[in-house]
Design a protein around this motif. Structure first.
Motif, mmCIF file in Angstrom:
data_model
loop_
_atom_site.group_PDB
_atom_site.id
_atom_site.type_symbol
_atom_site.label_atom_id
_atom_site.label_comp_id
_atom_site.label_asym_id
_atom_site.label_seq_id
_atom_site.Cartn_x
_atom_site.Cartn_y
_atom_site.Cartn_z
ATOM 1 N N ILE A 146 0.851 -1.185 0.000
ATOM 2 C CA ILE A 146 0.000 0.000 0.000
ATOM 3 C C ILE A 146 0.889 1.239 0.000
ATOM 4 O O ILE A 146 1.827 1.331 0.807
ATOM 5 C CB ILE A 146 -0.918 0.025 1.242
ATOM 6 C CG1 ILE A 146 -1.763 -1.247 1.301
ATOM 7 C CG2 ILE A 146 -1.808 1.264 1.224
ATOM 8 C CD1 ILE A 146 -2.707 -1.435 0.140
ATOM 9 N N PRO A 147 0.645 2.206 -0.893
ATOM 10 C CA PRO A 147 1.502 3.399 -0.946
ATOM 11 C C PRO A 147 1.486 4.173 0.372
ATOM 12 O O PRO A 147 0.457 4.278 1.045
ATOM 13 C CB PRO A 147 0.888 4.242 -2.076
ATOM 14 C CG PRO A 147 0.051 3.305 -2.857
ATOM 15 C CD PRO A 147 -0.432 2.252 -1.906
ATOM 16 N N LYS A 148 2.648 4.696 0.734
ATOM 17 C CA LYS A 148 2.718 5.594 1.883
ATOM 18 C C LYS A 148 2.003 6.903 1.539
ATOM 19 O O LYS A 148 1.869 7.267 0.362
ATOM 20 C CB LYS A 148 4.175 5.866 2.244
ATOM 21 C CG LYS A 148 4.927 4.616 2.697
ATOM 22 C CD LYS A 148 6.386 4.898 3.003
ATOM 23 C CE LYS A 148 7.111 3.630 3.448
ATOM 24 N NZ LYS A 148 8.552 3.879 3.697
ATOM 25 N N ASP A 149 1.546 7.599 2.567
ATOM 26 C CA ASP A 149 0.735 8.805 2.354
ATOM 27 C C ASP A 149 1.438 9.855 1.510
ATOM 28 O O ASP A 149 0.810 10.558 0.718
ATOM 29 C CB ASP A 149 0.332 9.411 3.706
ATOM 30 C CG ASP A 149 -0.648 8.524 4.458
ATOM 31 O OD1 ASP A 149 -1.308 7.702 3.807
ATOM 32 O OD2 ASP A 149 -0.742 8.661 5.688
ATOM 33 N N ASP A 150 2.762 9.973 1.656
ATOM 34 C CA ASP A 150 3.506 11.022 0.958
ATOM 35 C C ASP A 150 4.220 10.521 -0.291
ATOM 36 O O ASP A 150 5.046 11.231 -0.872
ATOM 37 C CB ASP A 150 4.517 11.678 1.903
ATOM 38 C CG ASP A 150 5.526 10.662 2.456
ATOM 39 O OD1 ASP A 150 5.277 9.441 2.304
ATOM 40 O OD2 ASP A 150 6.539 11.081 3.038
ATOM 41 N N ALA A 151 3.922 9.286 -0.710
ATOM 42 C CA ALA A 151 4.637 8.697 -1.849
ATOM 43 C C ALA A 151 4.061 9.183 -3.180
ATOM 44 O O ALA A 151 2.846 9.171 -3.381
ATOM 45 C CB ALA A 151 4.561 7.176 -1.781
ATOM 46 N N ALA A 152 4.955 9.590 -4.073
ATOM 47 C CA ALA A 152 4.541 10.027 -5.418
ATOM 48 C C ALA A 152 4.571 8.820 -6.351
ATOM 49 O O ALA A 152 5.508 8.625 -7.126
ATOM 50 C CB ALA A 152 5.464 11.125 -5.918
ATOM 51 N N VAL A 153 3.528 7.969 -6.246
ATOM 52 C CA VAL A 153 3.469 6.745 -7.041
ATOM 53 C C VAL A 153 2.208 6.757 -7.903
ATOM 54 O O VAL A 153 1.300 7.561 -7.687
ATOM 55 C CB VAL A 153 3.487 5.499 -6.133
ATOM 56 C CG1 VAL A 153 4.792 5.407 -5.376
ATOM 57 C CG2 VAL A 153 2.308 5.507 -5.168
ATOM 58 N N VAL A 154 2.183 5.850 -8.866
ATOM 59 C CA VAL A 154 1.079 5.837 -9.825
ATOM 60 C C VAL A 154 0.075 4.711 -9.558
ATOM 61 O O VAL A 154 -0.968 4.667 -10.205
ATOM 62 C CB VAL A 154 1.615 5.724 -11.269
ATOM 63 C CG1 VAL A 154 2.446 6.932 -11.635
ATOM 64 C CG2 VAL A 154 2.438 4.441 -11.452
ATOM 65 N N TRP A 155 0.364 3.822 -8.607
ATOM 66 C CA TRP A 155 -0.506 2.679 -8.359
ATOM 67 C C TRP A 155 -1.171 2.788 -6.988
ATOM 68 O O TRP A 155 -0.558 3.221 -6.011
ATOM 69 C CB TRP A 155 0.278 1.368 -8.444
ATOM 70 C CG TRP A 155 0.936 1.199 -9.766
ATOM 71 C CD1 TRP A 155 2.274 1.277 -10.046
ATOM 72 C CD2 TRP A 155 0.292 0.974 -11.034
ATOM 73 N NE1 TRP A 155 2.495 1.098 -11.390
ATOM 74 C CE2 TRP A 155 1.295 0.914 -12.023
ATOM 75 C CE3 TRP A 155 -1.039 0.800 -11.414
ATOM 76 C CZ2 TRP A 155 1.003 0.703 -13.366
ATOM 77 C CZ3 TRP A 155 -1.319 0.589 -12.754
ATOM 78 C CH2 TRP A 155 -0.305 0.536 -13.712
ATOM 79 N N GLY A 156 -2.434 2.345 -6.924
ATOM 80 C CA GLY A 156 -3.158 2.382 -5.663
ATOM 81 C C GLY A 156 -2.795 1.239 -4.737
ATOM 82 O O GLY A 156 -2.886 1.341 -3.516
ATOM 83 N N LYS A 157 -2.357 0.123 -5.342
ATOM 84 C CA LYS A 157 -1.970 -1.059 -4.569
ATOM 85 C C LYS A 157 -1.245 -2.021 -5.490
ATOM 86 O O LYS A 157 -1.511 -2.069 -6.686
ATOM 87 C CB LYS A 157 -3.214 -1.731 -3.974
ATOM 88 C CG LYS A 157 -2.934 -2.986 -3.158
ATOM 89 C CD LYS A 157 -4.208 -3.558 -2.537
ATOM 90 C CE LYS A 157 -5.097 -4.222 -3.556
ATOM 91 N NZ LYS A 157 -6.254 -4.935 -2.933
ATOM 92 N N ILE A 158 -0.307 -2.786 -4.925
ATOM 93 C CA ILE A 158 0.361 -3.860 -5.657
ATOM 94 C C ILE A 158 0.276 -5.118 -4.804
ATOM 95 O O ILE A 158 0.553 -5.078 -3.600
ATOM 96 C CB ILE A 158 1.841 -3.537 -5.956
ATOM 97 C CG1 ILE A 158 1.976 -2.228 -6.740
ATOM 98 C CG2 ILE A 158 2.498 -4.681 -6.729
ATOM 99 C CD1 ILE A 158 3.410 -1.756 -6.892
ATOM 100 N N VAL A 159 -0.103 -6.239 -5.402
ATOM 101 C CA VAL A 159 -0.075 -7.530 -4.726
ATOM 102 C C VAL A 159 1.014 -8.364 -5.390
ATOM 103 O O VAL A 159 1.002 -8.552 -6.616
ATOM 104 C CB VAL A 159 -1.435 -8.251 -4.807
ATOM 105 C CG1 VAL A 159 -1.325 -9.663 -4.228
ATOM 106 C CG2 VAL A 159 -2.488 -7.454 -4.045
ATOM 107 N N SER A 160 1.968 -8.825 -4.590
ATOM 108 C CA SER A 160 3.145 -9.491 -5.135
ATOM 109 C C SER A 160 3.307 -10.881 -4.544
ATOM 110 O O SER A 160 3.216 -11.065 -3.321
ATOM 111 C CB SER A 160 4.396 -8.645 -4.828
ATOM 112 O OG SER A 160 5.548 -9.215 -5.396
ATOM 113 N N GLN A 161 3.511 -11.886 -5.404
ATOM 114 C CA GLN A 161 3.818 -13.244 -4.968
ATOM 115 C C GLN A 161 5.327 -13.433 -5.028
ATOM 116 O O GLN A 161 5.922 -13.314 -6.097
ATOM 117 C CB GLN A 161 3.122 -14.275 -5.850
ATOM 118 C CG GLN A 161 1.610 -14.244 -5.758
ATOM 119 C CD GLN A 161 0.958 -15.220 -6.715
ATOM 120 O OE1 GLN A 161 1.630 -15.954 -7.438
ATOM 121 N NE2 GLN A 161 -0.379 -15.241 -6.738
ATOM 122 N N ILE A 162 5.941 -13.718 -3.899
ATOM 123 C CA ILE A 162 7.395 -13.744 -3.793
ATOM 124 C C ILE A 162 7.883 -15.122 -3.374
ATOM 125 O O ILE A 162 7.349 -15.720 -2.431
ATOM 126 C CB ILE A 162 7.874 -12.685 -2.777
ATOM 127 C CG1 ILE A 162 7.534 -11.285 -3.306
ATOM 128 C CG2 ILE A 162 9.367 -12.801 -2.521
ATOM 129 C CD1 ILE A 162 7.638 -10.202 -2.290
#
Length: 242
Positions: A146-162
């Motif tokens: 989940i993006p941090k409040d102050d992060a300048a990112v383009v995605w609302g959420k990423i789900v990653s299988q690691i």
């Protein structure tokens, strides 16, 4: 007794959060190293049309990257530079350097299913997202980022299988700000390069256009080599386009 239980619960939550951050740090380190050079072939398939490209990339950390297109001939010499969350493109046919605004980070790069943001690695998952473990299945851990409040990112959420045996991603699912699934990356053919592990096959598909996809094969990878600082200046765009 209740107080002791709450303390133990809080401690357990902190341990899980620390583990999530540690996993993502190891994944990020595998992707970047101290610096990395790659030679990549890319195939873009859309509407029964196939387009092939070749490129070289040089990166230092998450703030500096340089990309040069080698093929096809009509695009040869096009270069891209990312510095501190800013991006420029040089087009040799018109001898012009163009600054790419943040509003264009989600636009497709060279007609592919990857974005400008992907190419320049503008955002660091470790710096910009809060990770949480949501599922475990043997060595496979599913993370919600989940993006941090102050992060300048383009995605609302990423789900990653690691895969925690190599600390590499198997699949990344990207969601927009409304929580709608937009696209996904699938990674295969993990290889070891010195102390690092990296998938050498990447496939990108958009959710609404399953017949369109982009495949990337990492043909050559070199970690922690000496990379000249000359690549990471605006003058490099024209200089290294030749």
């Amino acid at each position: 007794m209740r107080k002791i239980f709450l303390i133990l619960l809080a401690f357990a939550i902190l341990l899980v959060a620390d583990e999530a951050h540690e996993i993502m740090q190891k994944v990020d380190n595998n992707i970047r190293g101290k610096n990395i050079y790659m030679k990549i072939s890319m195939k873009v398939v859309s509407l029964n049309h196939e387009r092939n490209m070749h490129m070289e990339t040089w990166s230092q950390g998450s703030k500096k990257s340089f990309v040069k297109v080698l093929y096809p001939p009509k695009d040869k010499g096009i270069t891209f530079l990312s510095l501190d969350n800013q991006m420029w493109q040089y087009v040799p046919k018109i001898e012009r350097t163009i600054k790419i605004p943040p509003s264009m980070m989600l636009q497709k790069w060279m007609g592919s299913d990857i974005t400008n943001d992907d190419v320049v690695k503008q955002s660091s998952i470790v710096d910009d997202y809060n990770p949480k473990i949501v599922k475990r299945d043997g060595n496979i851990v599913t993370m919600e980022l989940i993006p941090k409040d102050d992060a300048a990112v383009v995605w609302g959420k990423i789900v990653s299988q690691i895969d925690t045996s190599t600390y590499t991603s198997k699949k990344d699912i990207f969601y927009d700000e409304k929580g709608v699934e937009v696209r996904y990356f699938v990674y295969k053919n993990v290889k070891k390069f010195g102390e690092y592990y990296l998938p050498t096959y990447w496939r990108v598909e958009s959710v609404d256009k399953r017949d369109n996809y982009t495949e990337m094969i990492l043909e050559d990878v070199k970690y922690d080599i000496e990379i000249s600082e000359k690549y990471f200046s605006k003058s490099a765009l024209k200089r290294f386009s030749r």
